[in-house]
Design a protein around this motif. Structure first.
Motif, mmCIF file in Angstrom:
data_model
loop_
_atom_site.group_PDB
_atom_site.id
_atom_site.type_symbol
_atom_site.label_atom_id
_atom_site.label_comp_id
_atom_site.label_asym_id
_atom_site.label_seq_id
_atom_site.Cartn_x
_atom_site.Cartn_y
_atom_site.Cartn_z
ATOM 1 N N THR A 6 0.851 -1.188 0.000
ATOM 2 C CA THR A 6 0.000 0.000 0.000
ATOM 3 C C THR A 6 0.886 1.237 0.000
ATOM 4 N N LEU A 7 0.321 2.352 -0.436
ATOM 5 C CA LEU A 7 1.036 3.625 -0.395
ATOM 6 C C LEU A 7 0.694 4.351 0.894
ATOM 7 N N VAL A 8 1.683 5.006 1.466
ATOM 8 C CA VAL A 8 1.510 5.768 2.704
ATOM 9 C C VAL A 8 2.041 7.174 2.454
ATOM 10 N N PHE A 9 1.239 8.182 2.812
ATOM 11 C CA PHE A 9 1.638 9.573 2.616
ATOM 12 C C PHE A 9 1.991 10.216 3.949
ATOM 13 N N ASP A 10 3.134 10.831 4.007
ATOM 14 C CA ASP A 10 3.581 11.637 5.149
ATOM 15 C C ASP A 10 3.518 10.886 6.476
ATOM 16 N N ARG A 11 4.101 9.721 6.518
ATOM 17 C CA ARG A 11 4.097 8.877 7.720
ATOM 18 C C ARG A 11 4.792 9.542 8.898
ATOM 19 N N LYS A 12 5.838 10.309 8.633
ATOM 20 C CA LYS A 12 6.612 10.935 9.712
ATOM 21 C C LYS A 12 6.209 12.379 9.966
ATOM 22 N N LYS A 13 5.085 12.817 9.399
ATOM 23 C CA LYS A 13 4.530 14.161 9.609
ATOM 24 C C LYS A 13 5.517 15.271 9.239
ATOM 25 N N GLU A 14 6.209 15.098 8.115
ATOM 26 C CA GLU A 14 7.162 16.102 7.638
ATOM 27 C C GLU A 14 6.468 17.306 7.027
ATOM 28 N N ILE A 15 5.207 17.159 6.665
ATOM 29 C CA ILE A 15 4.503 18.221 5.968
ATOM 30 C C ILE A 15 4.371 19.473 6.839
ATOM 31 N N LEU A 16 4.318 19.301 8.138
ATOM 32 C CA LEU A 16 4.226 20.444 9.040
ATOM 33 C C LEU A 16 5.507 21.266 9.041
ATOM 34 N N LYS A 17 6.653 20.617 8.873
ATOM 35 C CA LYS A 17 7.943 21.300 8.900
ATOM 36 C C LYS A 17 8.388 21.768 7.518
ATOM 37 N N LYS A 18 8.225 20.900 6.503
ATOM 38 C CA LYS A 18 8.791 21.162 5.185
ATOM 39 C C LYS A 18 7.774 21.598 4.133
ATOM 40 N N GLY A 19 6.490 21.397 4.398
ATOM 41 C CA GLY A 19 5.474 21.752 3.424
ATOM 42 C C GLY A 19 5.158 20.635 2.442
ATOM 43 N N LYS A 20 5.969 19.590 2.425
ATOM 44 C CA LYS A 20 5.738 18.429 1.567
ATOM 45 C C LYS A 20 5.969 17.161 2.372
ATOM 46 N N GLY A 21 5.234 16.123 2.003
ATOM 47 C CA GLY A 21 5.372 14.849 2.686
ATOM 48 C C GLY A 21 5.831 13.763 1.739
ATOM 49 N N LEU A 22 6.560 12.801 2.242
ATOM 50 C CA LEU A 22 7.100 11.704 1.455
ATOM 51 C C LEU A 22 6.034 10.633 1.237
ATOM 52 N N VAL A 23 5.969 10.102 0.024
ATOM 53 C CA VAL A 23 5.110 8.962 -0.282
ATOM 54 C C VAL A 23 5.969 7.716 -0.164
ATOM 55 N N LYS A 39 10.886 8.246 -2.922
ATOM 56 C CA LYS A 39 11.662 9.463 -3.181
ATOM 57 C C LYS A 39 10.823 10.501 -3.909
ATOM 58 N N HIS A 40 9.513 10.487 -3.639
ATOM 59 C CA HIS A 40 8.577 11.414 -4.266
ATOM 60 C C HIS A 40 7.847 12.176 -3.159
ATOM 61 N N TYR A 41 7.971 13.509 -3.166
ATOM 62 C CA TYR A 41 7.344 14.353 -2.156
ATOM 63 C C TYR A 41 6.155 15.089 -2.752
ATOM 64 N N LEU A 42 5.043 15.166 -1.992
ATOM 65 C CA LEU A 42 3.836 15.853 -2.422
ATOM 66 C C LEU A 42 3.353 16.793 -1.332
ATOM 67 N N THR A 43 2.591 17.813 -1.723
ATOM 68 C CA THR A 43 1.942 18.681 -0.740
ATOM 69 C C THR A 43 0.616 18.040 -0.333
#
Length: 90
Positions: A6-23, A39-43
């Motif tokens: 399965t795909l998981v988006f922003d598992r480590k909650k990086e979006i709050l710090k960097k604006g993008k989360g890792l898939v 190695k793909h980051y999305l907002t």
């Protein structure tokens, strides 16, 4: 022994710090799980939480191409989960 992916988006909650989360790809096998980077980051606006996929078809195509590239071109590495092992790309 069947592996479930399965795909998981922003598992480590990086979006709050960097604006993008890792898939990431989440792999389940025999009750164990492992995560592998695409190695793909999305907002947050680019990710559809309900469908667990990208909202934009172009971004989805890029993500699928990246995953296929990882499967075909990167060296294989054995993954042990529990008492079984599978071959995966890292």
């Amino acid at each position: 022994m069947k592996a479930k992916y399965t795909l998981v988006f922003d598992r480590k909650k990086e979006i709050l710090k960097k604006g993008k989360g890792l898939v990431q790809i989440q792999v389940y096998l025999d009750g164990g799980r492992r995560f592998f980077s695409t190695k793909h980051y999305l907002t947050a606006k680019e990710w559809d939480i309900k469908n667990n996929s990208t909202k934009d078809p172009y971004a989805g195509k890029q993500l699928r191409e990246r995953i296929e590239y990882c499967i075909k071109n990167e060296p294989l590495k054995a993954l042990s989960v529990g008492s079984s092992s599978i071959l995966v790309k890292d």
